[in-house]
Design a protein around this motif. Structure first.
Motif, PDB file in Angstrom:
ATOM      1  N   PRO A 194      -9.264   8.450  -4.302  1.00 44.58           N
ATOM      2  CA  PRO A 194      -9.535   9.655  -3.503  1.00 44.58           C
ATOM      3  C   PRO A 194      -9.476   9.404  -1.995  1.00 44.58           C
ATOM      4  O   PRO A 194      -9.021  10.260  -1.239  1.00 44.58           O
ATOM      5  CB  PRO A 194     -10.953  10.064  -3.916  1.00 44.58           C
ATOM      6  CG  PRO A 194     -11.176   9.435  -5.239  1.00 44.58           C
ATOM      7  CD  PRO A 194     -10.357   8.182  -5.233  1.00 44.58           C
ATOM      8  N   VAL A 195      -9.902   8.227  -1.558  1.00 45.59           N
ATOM      9  CA  VAL A 195      -9.850   7.903  -0.132  1.00 45.59           C
ATOM     10  C   VAL A 195      -8.397   7.796   0.321  1.00 45.59           C
ATOM     11  O   VAL A 195      -8.026   8.304   1.383  1.00 45.59           O
ATOM     12  CB  VAL A 195     -10.617   6.597   0.169  1.00 45.59           C
ATOM     13  CG1 VAL A 195     -10.435   6.170   1.609  1.00 45.59           C
ATOM     14  CG2 VAL A 195     -12.088   6.755  -0.164  1.00 45.59           C
ATOM     15  N   LEU A 196      -7.565   7.143  -0.486  1.00 42.12           N
ATOM     16  CA  LEU A 196      -6.150   7.022  -0.140  1.00 42.12           C
ATOM     17  C   LEU A 196      -5.475   8.392  -0.120  1.00 42.12           C
ATOM     18  O   LEU A 196      -4.643   8.663   0.749  1.00 42.12           O
ATOM     19  CB  LEU A 196      -5.434   6.100  -1.127  1.00 42.12           C
ATOM     20  CG  LEU A 196      -5.819   4.625  -1.044  1.00 42.12           C
ATOM     21  CD1 LEU A 196      -5.087   3.829  -2.110  1.00 42.12           C
ATOM     22  CD2 LEU A 196      -5.530   4.073   0.333  1.00 42.12           C
ATOM     23  N   ALA A 197      -5.836   9.262  -1.045  1.00 49.15           N
ATOM     24  CA  ALA A 197      -5.270  10.611  -1.075  1.00 49.15           C
ATOM     25  C   ALA A 197      -5.676  11.384   0.176  1.00 49.15           C
ATOM     26  O   ALA A 197      -4.866  12.120   0.753  1.00 49.15           O
ATOM     27  CB  ALA A 197      -5.711  11.345  -2.332  1.00 49.15           C
ATOM     28  N   GLN A 198      -6.917  11.227   0.617  1.00 48.93           N
ATOM     29  CA  GLN A 198      -7.366  11.893   1.842  1.00 48.93           C
ATOM     30  C   GLN A 198      -6.630  11.350   3.060  1.00 48.93           C
ATOM     31  O   GLN A 198      -6.242  12.117   3.950  1.00 48.93           O
ATOM     32  CB  GLN A 198      -8.867  11.718   2.025  1.00 48.93           C
ATOM     33  CG  GLN A 198      -9.697  12.546   1.093  1.00 48.93           C
ATOM     34  CD  GLN A 198     -11.187  12.294   1.296  1.00 48.93           C
ATOM     35  OE1 GLN A 198     -11.583  11.316   1.934  1.00 48.93           O
ATOM     36  NE2 GLN A 198     -11.999  13.166   0.737  1.00 48.93           N
ATOM     37  N   CYS A 199      -6.434  10.041   3.108  1.00 50.66           N
ATOM     38  CA  CYS A 199      -5.708   9.436   4.232  1.00 50.66           C
ATOM     39  C   CYS A 199      -4.270   9.931   4.277  1.00 50.66           C
ATOM     40  O   CYS A 199      -3.753  10.268   5.345  1.00 50.66           O
ATOM     41  CB  CYS A 199      -5.737   7.914   4.130  1.00 50.66           C
ATOM     42  SG  CYS A 199      -7.347   7.189   4.406  1.00 50.66           S
ATOM     43  N   TRP A 257      15.077  12.572  10.437  1.00 53.69           N
ATOM     44  CA  TRP A 257      13.921  12.143   9.656  1.00 53.69           C
ATOM     45  C   TRP A 257      12.830  11.695  10.622  1.00 53.69           C
ATOM     46  O   TRP A 257      13.011  10.708  11.338  1.00 53.69           O
ATOM     47  CB  TRP A 257      14.287  10.981   8.745  1.00 53.69           C
ATOM     48  CG  TRP A 257      15.013  11.356   7.500  1.00 53.69           C
ATOM     49  CD1 TRP A 257      15.880  12.389   7.326  1.00 53.69           C
ATOM     50  CD2 TRP A 257      14.931  10.691   6.246  1.00 53.69           C
ATOM     51  NE1 TRP A 257      16.353  12.400   6.053  1.00 53.69           N
ATOM     52  CE2 TRP A 257      15.780  11.364   5.372  1.00 53.69           C
ATOM     53  CE3 TRP A 257      14.234   9.585   5.807  1.00 53.69           C
ATOM     54  CZ2 TRP A 257      15.944  10.971   4.043  1.00 53.69           C
ATOM     55  CZ3 TRP A 257      14.396   9.184   4.493  1.00 53.69           C
ATOM     56  CH2 TRP A 257      15.224   9.876   3.624  1.00 53.69           C
ATOM     57  N   ALA A 258      11.725  12.412  10.626  1.00 52.48           N
ATOM     58  CA  ALA A 258      10.567  12.034  11.434  1.00 52.48           C
ATOM     59  C   ALA A 258       9.607  11.270  10.530  1.00 52.48           C
ATOM     60  O   ALA A 258       9.102  11.817   9.554  1.00 52.48           O
ATOM     61  CB  ALA A 258       9.894  13.277  12.008  1.00 52.48           C
ATOM     62  N   VAL A 259       9.374   9.999  10.843  1.00 56.13           N
ATOM     63  CA  VAL A 259       8.573   9.124   9.984  1.00 56.13           C
ATOM     64  C   VAL A 259       7.248   8.812  10.669  1.00 56.13           C
ATOM     65  O   VAL A 259       7.220   8.358  11.815  1.00 56.13           O
ATOM     66  CB  VAL A 259       9.329   7.804   9.685  1.00 56.13           C
ATOM     67  CG1 VAL A 259       8.469   6.871   8.853  1.00 56.13           C
ATOM     68  CG2 VAL A 259      10.644   8.102   8.992  1.00 56.13           C
ATOM     69  N   MET A 260       6.159   9.062   9.940  1.00 48.08           N
ATOM     70  CA  MET A 260       4.827   8.682  10.412  1.00 48.08           C
ATOM     71  C   MET A 260       4.268   7.648   9.450  1.00 48.08           C
ATOM     72  O   MET A 260       4.127   7.907   8.253  1.00 48.08           O
ATOM     73  CB  MET A 260       3.880   9.866  10.481  1.00 48.08           C
ATOM     74  CG  MET A 260       2.457   9.445  10.846  1.00 48.08           C
ATOM     75  SD  MET A 260       1.361  10.824  11.084  1.00 48.08           S
ATOM     76  CE  MET A 260       1.717  11.175  12.772  1.00 48.08           C
ATOM     77  N   ALA A 261       3.971   6.473   9.971  1.00 50.50           N
ATOM     78  CA  ALA A 261       3.366   5.414   9.160  1.00 50.50           C
ATOM     79  C   ALA A 261       1.850   5.535   9.251  1.00 50.50           C
ATOM     80  O   ALA A 261       1.306   5.888  10.294  1.00 50.50           O
ATOM     81  CB  ALA A 261       3.821   4.049   9.653  1.00 50.50           C
ATOM     82  N   TRP A 262       1.182   5.235   8.148  1.00 54.54           N
ATOM     83  CA  TRP A 262      -0.279   5.260   8.142  1.00 54.54           C
ATOM     84  C   TRP A 262      -0.789   4.107   7.302  1.00 54.54           C
ATOM     85  O   TRP A 262      -0.065   3.558   6.470  1.00 54.54           O
ATOM     86  CB  TRP A 262      -0.817   6.591   7.619  1.00 54.54           C
ATOM     87  CG  TRP A 262      -0.458   6.878   6.184  1.00 54.54           C
ATOM     88  CD1 TRP A 262       0.684   7.456   5.726  1.00 54.54           C
ATOM     89  CD2 TRP A 262      -1.249   6.594   5.029  1.00 54.54           C
ATOM     90  NE1 TRP A 262       0.666   7.546   4.360  1.00 54.54           N
ATOM     91  CE2 TRP A 262      -0.513   7.026   3.903  1.00 54.54           C
ATOM     92  CE3 TRP A 262      -2.492   6.009   4.830  1.00 54.54           C
ATOM     93  CZ2 TRP A 262      -0.989   6.898   2.603  1.00 54.54           C
ATOM     94  CZ3 TRP A 262      -2.960   5.893   3.537  1.00 54.54           C
ATOM     95  CH2 TRP A 262      -2.211   6.330   2.436  1.00 54.54           C
ATOM     96  N   GLN A 263      -2.030   3.723   7.566  1.00 52.49           N
ATOM     97  CA  GLN A 263      -2.674   2.661   6.803  1.00 52.49           C
ATOM     98  C   GLN A 263      -4.054   3.132   6.378  1.00 52.49           C
ATOM     99  O   GLN A 263      -4.671   3.975   7.041  1.00 52.49           O
ATOM    100  CB  GLN A 263      -2.793   1.391   7.635  1.00 52.49           C
ATOM    101  CG  GLN A 263      -1.450   0.758   7.918  1.00 52.49           C
ATOM    102  CD  GLN A 263      -1.590  -0.526   8.699  1.00 52.49           C
ATOM    103  OE1 GLN A 263      -2.566  -0.750   9.389  1.00 52.49           O
ATOM    104  NE2 GLN A 263      -0.584  -1.375   8.582  1.00 52.49           N
ATOM    105  N   ALA A 264      -4.520   2.564   5.302  1.00 51.23           N
ATOM    106  CA  ALA A 264      -5.845   2.904   4.792  1.00 51.23           C
ATOM    107  C   ALA A 264      -6.912   2.370   5.743  1.00 51.23           C
ATOM    108  O   ALA A 264      -6.641   1.478   6.550  1.00 51.23           O
ATOM    109  CB  ALA A 264      -6.038   2.304   3.397  1.00 51.23           C
ATOM    110  N   PRO A 265      -8.129   2.902   5.665  1.00 54.41           N
ATOM    111  CA  PRO A 265      -9.204   2.378   6.515  1.00 54.41           C
ATOM    112  C   PRO A 265      -9.355   0.877   6.335  1.00 54.41           C
ATOM    113  O   PRO A 265      -9.321   0.361   5.228  1.00 54.41           O
ATOM    114  CB  PRO A 265     -10.444   3.108   6.013  1.00 54.41           C
ATOM    115  CG  PRO A 265      -9.928   4.334   5.351  1.00 54.41           C
ATOM    116  CD  PRO A 265      -8.574   3.973   4.796  1.00 54.41           C
ATOM    117  N   GLY A 266      -9.474   0.188   7.428  1.00 48.51           N
ATOM    118  CA  GLY A 266      -9.603  -1.265   7.369  1.00 48.51           C
ATOM    119  C   GLY A 266      -8.305  -1.969   7.663  1.00 48.51           C
ATOM    120  O   GLY A 266      -8.262  -3.176   7.814  1.00 48.51           O
ATOM    121  N   GLY A 267      -7.189  -1.222   7.747  1.00 50.41           N
ATOM    122  CA  GLY A 267      -5.941  -1.825   8.180  1.00 50.41           C
ATOM    123  C   GLY A 267      -4.991  -2.215   7.081  1.00 50.41           C
ATOM    124  O   GLY A 267      -4.777  -1.486   6.132  1.00 50.41           O
ATOM    125  N   GLY A 268      -4.430  -3.402   7.204  1.00 50.82           N
ATOM    126  CA  GLY A 268      -3.284  -3.858   6.417  1.00 50.82           C
ATOM    127  C   GLY A 268      -3.573  -4.308   5.010  1.00 50.82           C
ATOM    128  O   GLY A 268      -4.182  -3.612   4.210  1.00 50.82           O
TER     129      GLY A 268
END
Length: 170
Positions: A54-59, A33-44
């Protein structure tokens, strides 16, 4: 089914960890399992209510595409020889990895990251978080030798130091 969970970020250290995780998965006859963590613009936490859907879907789409490219870069046309699953998770890297590797038969593989003191103060260590919170064994993979060379070039560029051509010769 046993799993070997590995964090992927695109750094040389995470790619070294990915290759080591693939080798461990072959030895253990486990899924990778290769896991990539991501966060929305602005961080936590502050960004959870501030971004529109729509922004979260793009991220999320960008994170999935980046993970796909990194897996292609790491393995190319030759598959790793085990069942491979790419997982993109909206979370901090340490929390995403610990949550993904919650089974006692799992193995969590992480890159050890930079050992520079200043960098450790600015950016918390994912490996340390995983070692402290994981419910399964954690394997930390040291940075590849190339990482030290890349860090040296980065410091030279940051401080605008001249390049000595004698350093290029083997």
């Amino acid at each position: 089914m046993r799993r070997v969970v590995v964090g992927v970020s695109g750094t040389p250290g995470s790619l070294a960890a990915l290759h080591r995780a693939a080798a461990e998965a072959r030895v253990r006859d486990a899924q990778l399992w290769a896991v990539m963590a991501w966060q929305a613009p602005g961080g936590g936490l502050g960004s959870r209510g501030s971004c529109a859907a729509p922004v979260l879907a793009q991220c999320r789409g960008a994170a999935v595409e980046r993970l796909r490219r990194l897996l292609d870069l790491a393995f190319g046309a030759e598959p790793p020889g085990v069942a491979l699953a790419g997982v993109s998770v909206r979370a901090t890297p340490g929390a995403a990895l610990v949550d993904a590797a919650r089974g006692c038969d799992d193995l969590l593989v992480v890159g050890a990251g930079s050992r520079a003191r200043l960098r450790r103060l600015v950016r918390p260590s994912v490996a340390r978080y995983c070692l402290a919170h994981a419910a399964c064994p954690v394997l930390t993979v040291p940075p590849p030798p190339l990482q030290a060379d890349l860090d040296a070039v980065h410091r030279r560029n940051l401080w605008h130091l001249p390049l000595d051509a004698r350093e290029l010769a083997p």
